[in-house]
Design a protein around this motif. Structure first.
Motif, PDB file in Angstrom:
ATOM      1  N   SER A  71     -15.513  44.181  -3.069  1.00 55.28           N
ATOM      2  CA  SER A  71     -14.593  43.100  -3.451  1.00 55.28           C
ATOM      3  C   SER A  71     -13.977  43.310  -4.827  1.00 55.28           C
ATOM      4  N   ILE A  73     -11.430  45.004  -5.960  1.00 52.28           N
ATOM      5  CA  ILE A  73      -9.972  44.907  -6.062  1.00 52.28           C
ATOM      6  C   ILE A  73      -9.554  43.437  -6.150  1.00 52.28           C
ATOM      7  N   ILE A  74     -10.152  42.600  -5.293  1.00 52.95           N
ATOM      8  CA  ILE A  74      -9.823  41.172  -5.303  1.00 52.95           C
ATOM      9  C   ILE A  74     -10.227  40.543  -6.629  1.00 52.95           C
ATOM     10  N   ILE A  76     -10.438  42.017  -9.562  1.00 50.06           N
ATOM     11  CA  ILE A  76      -9.515  42.469 -10.611  1.00 50.06           C
ATOM     12  C   ILE A  76      -8.206  41.683 -10.537  1.00 50.06           C
ATOM     13  N   VAL A  77      -7.691  41.481  -9.318  1.00 50.85           N
ATOM     14  CA  VAL A  77      -6.447  40.740  -9.152  1.00 50.85           C
ATOM     15  C   VAL A  77      -6.600  39.306  -9.660  1.00 50.85           C
ATOM     16  N   ILE A  78      -7.741  38.667  -9.377  1.00 50.59           N
ATOM     17  CA  ILE A  78      -7.968  37.283  -9.824  1.00 50.59           C
ATOM     18  C   ILE A  78      -8.080  37.208 -11.346  1.00 50.59           C
ATOM     19  N   GLN A  81      -4.485  38.386 -12.946  1.00 54.57           N
ATOM     20  CA  GLN A  81      -3.277  38.047 -12.198  1.00 54.57           C
ATOM     21  C   GLN A  81      -2.088  37.795 -13.111  1.00 54.57           C
ATOM     22  N   GLU A  82      -2.318  37.175 -14.261  1.00 48.84           N
ATOM     23  CA  GLU A  82      -1.207  36.895 -15.171  1.00 48.84           C
ATOM     24  C   GLU A  82      -0.642  38.177 -15.753  1.00 48.84           C
ATOM     25  N   ASP A  83      -1.538  39.096 -16.163  1.00 52.59           N
ATOM     26  CA  ASP A  83      -1.077  40.363 -16.726  1.00 52.59           C
ATOM     27  C   ASP A  83      -0.391  41.218 -15.661  1.00 52.59           C
ATOM     28  N   ILE A  84      -0.915  41.211 -14.440  1.00 51.55           N
ATOM     29  CA  ILE A  84      -0.308  41.978 -13.359  1.00 51.55           C
ATOM     30  C   ILE A  84       1.089  41.455 -13.052  1.00 51.55           C
ATOM     31  N   ARG A  85       1.241  40.129 -13.048  1.00 47.87           N
ATOM     32  CA  ARG A  85       2.547  39.533 -12.769  1.00 47.87           C
ATOM     33  C   ARG A  85       3.563  39.949 -13.816  1.00 47.87           C
TER      34      ARG A  85
END
Length: 281
Positions: A71, A73-74, A76-78, A81-85
């Motif tokens: 899990s 990857i999920i 890291i995305v959570i 998420q703001e930095d990825i966006r």
């Protein structure tokens, strides 16, 4: 090298190169930010938990670590998420291999140095931030978007006391004024000069959070300061400010893999020399 190529094949080498480039760019984006601190903390925690789960018969911890890997990857995305966006939203605007011609051109640096000198002479406070490798979109988004060509006149007009955005910071991206009236994080260091006000603390804070250069002009003392990596060079004149800006921006080329000229002194050595002369504290 040829033996390695024969074993892996050219597609495997291309695959490794792409993954390495992606990891490098991601590390470059979060370098010096709180996201980097979170990544280091997570890696240390996971590494320690994995080690003791393998050494000792901790069945529950081992089961938990196995579930965690599936899990990750999920997670890291959570967490990011703001930095990825922000990174994804800027992909089309910021080149993968940025050049220094815009940010370090003679005219741009001259205008910045002249504006800082002019504002200091009139005892007008100012805060100018120059983006380098770490994207400053999170601070640009909460400011007043300008996207204008850098000029002394524009910078002076922004920081004029009658301007409604004179109290915020101006952020420069890719050789243009991206936004004004931006709010920056204040430094949390307790050993900062007590005479520093909010403007200087914000300049130190953004230089600690990111690799940006921050120029602060004091309206009380009419002095110009440059903040880099949390360090402060004070009492600068226009010529000295321009020189330090040029050397700071030129270090990006060296960090990207190009060999610096043997005739040039490394930037940090020059800063240390400047500090030893008593020009900064």
């Amino acid at each position: 090298m040829s033996e390695l190529y024969n074993k892996l094949g050219h597609w495997a080498l291309i695959d490794i190169a792409i993954i390495a480039m992606i990891i490098y760019r991601l590390l470059l984006l979060i370098r010096g930010t709180r996201a980097m601190q979170m990544v280091l903390g997570i890696l240390m925690t996971i590494g320690f938990a994995f080690f003791i789960s393998q050494v000792y018969p901790l069945t529950t911890l081992k089961w938990l670590m196995d579930k965690f890997y599936s899990s990750i990857i999920i997670i890291i995305v959570i967490l990011f998420q703001e930095d990825i966006r922000r990174v994804l939203s800027r992909m089309g605007k910021k080149t993968v291999f940025p050049t220094q011609e815009q940010a370090s051109s003679r005219q741009v640096l001259d205008d910045i140095a002249r504006a800082a000198t002019g504002l200091a002479g009139k005892k007008i406070g100012a805060l100018i931030v120059i983006e380098r490798n770490i994207i400053l979109s999170r601070y640009v988004d909460i400011g007043i978007l300008i996207d204008g060509r850098i000029s002394k006149e524009l910078l002076v007009s922004i920081f004029h006391p009658t301007s409604p955005i004179h109290d915020g910071a101006v952020i420069i991206q890719q050789g243009r004024i991206a936004a004004a009236g931006c709010f920056l994080p204040l430094t949390r260091d307790e050993d900062v000069d007590p005479n520093f006000g909010t403007r200087h603390r914000a300049a130190i804070g953004i230089s600690q959070e990111t690799d940006a250069l921050a120029i602060a002009v004091s309206e009380e003392t009419s002095t110009i300061s440059l903040m880099v990596d949390g360090k402060v060079a004070r009492n600068l004149d226009g010529k000295e400010l321009r020189r330090l800006l040029k050397e700071s921006l030129n270090t990006e080329t060296e960090e990207s893999g190009e060999r610096p000229s043997s005739t040039k002194t490394p930037w940090m050595d020059k800063v240390r020399s400047f500090l030893n002369r008593g020009g900064a504290k």
